[in-house]
Write a protein that holds these residues in place. Sequence first.
Motif, mmCIF file in Angstrom:
data_model
loop_
_atom_site.group_PDB
_atom_site.id
_atom_site.type_symbol
_atom_site.label_atom_id
_atom_site.label_comp_id
_atom_site.label_asym_id
_atom_site.label_seq_id
_atom_site.Cartn_x
_atom_site.Cartn_y
_atom_site.Cartn_z
ATOM 1 N N ARG A 124 0.817 -1.217 0.000
ATOM 2 C CA ARG A 124 0.000 0.000 0.000
ATOM 3 C C ARG A 124 0.855 1.274 0.000
ATOM 4 N NH1 ARG A 124 -5.574 -0.720 1.314
ATOM 5 N NH2 ARG A 124 -6.057 -2.950 1.521
ATOM 6 N N PRO A 125 1.906 1.367 0.805
ATOM 7 C CA PRO A 125 2.761 2.560 0.721
ATOM 8 C C PRO A 125 3.404 2.733 -0.656
ATOM 9 C CG PRO A 125 3.154 1.406 2.778
ATOM 10 C CD PRO A 125 2.273 0.514 1.956
ATOM 11 N N TRP A 126 3.768 1.627 -1.286
ATOM 12 C CA TRP A 126 4.338 1.689 -2.635
ATOM 13 C C TRP A 126 3.329 2.256 -3.617
ATOM 14 C CZ3 TRP A 126 3.277 -2.155 -6.732
ATOM 15 C CH2 TRP A 126 4.097 -1.988 -7.871
ATOM 16 N N LEU A 127 2.087 1.759 -3.565
ATOM 17 C CA LEU A 127 1.051 2.276 -4.457
ATOM 18 C C LEU A 127 0.838 3.771 -4.242
ATOM 19 C CD1 LEU A 127 -1.730 -0.493 -4.397
ATOM 20 C CD2 LEU A 127 0.045 -0.118 -6.116
ATOM 21 N N ARG A 128 0.768 4.186 -3.001
ATOM 22 C CA ARG A 128 0.582 5.602 -2.697
ATOM 23 C C ARG A 128 1.708 6.443 -3.291
ATOM 24 N NH1 ARG A 128 -3.599 8.422 -1.363
ATOM 25 N NH2 ARG A 128 -4.169 6.973 0.322
ATOM 26 N N SER B 289 2.819 9.871 -7.240
ATOM 27 C CA SER B 289 3.632 11.084 -7.392
ATOM 28 C C SER B 289 5.094 10.796 -7.719
ATOM 29 C CB SER B 289 3.560 11.922 -6.111
ATOM 30 O OG SER B 289 3.991 11.166 -4.986
ATOM 31 N N LYS B 290 5.421 9.541 -8.007
ATOM 32 C CA LYS B 290 6.816 9.208 -8.323
ATOM 33 C C LYS B 290 7.165 9.706 -9.716
ATOM 34 C CE LYS B 290 10.255 5.541 -8.399
ATOM 35 N NZ LYS B 290 10.583 4.149 -8.016
ATOM 36 N N ARG C 138 7.765 12.730 -15.465
ATOM 37 C CA ARG C 138 6.322 12.728 -15.303
ATOM 38 C C ARG C 138 5.918 11.826 -14.150
ATOM 39 N NH1 ARG C 138 3.414 14.877 -19.493
ATOM 40 N NH2 ARG C 138 4.555 15.308 -21.409
ATOM 41 N N THR C 139 4.710 12.043 -13.628
ATOM 42 C CA THR C 139 4.122 11.160 -12.635
ATOM 43 C C THR C 139 2.819 10.601 -13.201
ATOM 44 O OG1 THR C 139 2.741 12.827 -11.547
ATOM 45 C CG2 THR C 139 5.052 12.652 -10.814
ATOM 46 N N LEU C 140 2.272 9.590 -12.553
ATOM 47 C CA LEU C 140 0.975 9.092 -12.997
ATOM 48 C C LEU C 140 -0.070 10.200 -12.990
ATOM 49 C CD1 LEU C 140 0.508 5.563 -11.361
ATOM 50 C CD2 LEU C 140 0.764 6.084 -13.800
#
Length: 297
Positions: A92-96, A100-101, A106-108
Amino acid sequence: MKSRADSPMALPNLANQDDDTDQVVLARALVYARTGVASYRTSVVSALRSALGTEAGGRTLALGRNLPAYVISADLVSLKTADPSFDTGAFRPWLRALLSKSLDGRTLVSTHEDRPNNWGTHAGAARAAIAAYLGDATEMARTAQVFRGYLGDRSAYAGFTYGDLAWQCDPSKPVGINPTGCTKNGIDIGGALPEEMRRGGGFAWPPAFTGYAWEALQGAVLQAELLRVAGYDAWNWSDRALLRAVRFLYGRVGWVAEGDDTWQPWLIDRRYGTTYRGPAPSRTGKNFGYTDWSTGL
């Protein structure tokens, strides 16, 4: 689907936009959900563990294509009960963080909100999948708002950056899917995807072929379905924009869904009561698949 689930599975590589490991993972998750055979669940959890961090060095197009199937698979096998410590402590922290990664600048989120093309639709589907898995109603609402703008409701969102406007009905008010009644030089181009059509060339009739229209719809169709599950009436927005886009492709220009686009008509037929689907089995796509089985048609 079962044969795909039982096929060898490579290690996940979210940075590779052509990687199809996500579709093998999704097949195994679906088989587990139907049969309860624990080995499929175990292999899915292992793949989810291996996927973390593999987005590094890629672009948001690759992440947008690859991520949704992993997130949907995590839900199908109930990762939160299969491996609760991994789910809450890492997945879950990875998905969060992925929202904004920065990947190649660019980010998602920025891709979804800036690119009214296949990049943006795939990013939007990944964004919706993350929001659904995290139970983030605010993120899902923003995803819906941007998608409404893409489908043609500029009052909802109009922050996209467009390229050549030759295929737009109103170049001063560009949209992702042309509105009903749109004509150019006396030709009906309602339902056309201007940002994809321009990639085949400037406005001409008949248009030069481009596969980008169906490619963009892969992201848009999955985005609509994820929003539907979240309670949004996305399939009907902007005078059924997605149906109008399909009608344009099939009826106006004669570009039928082929190859890895063939999963889409099954879901489109399920939502609209149409009959565009071809024979089963359909191929899996860049971000989703197995709709010839899951839609029950």
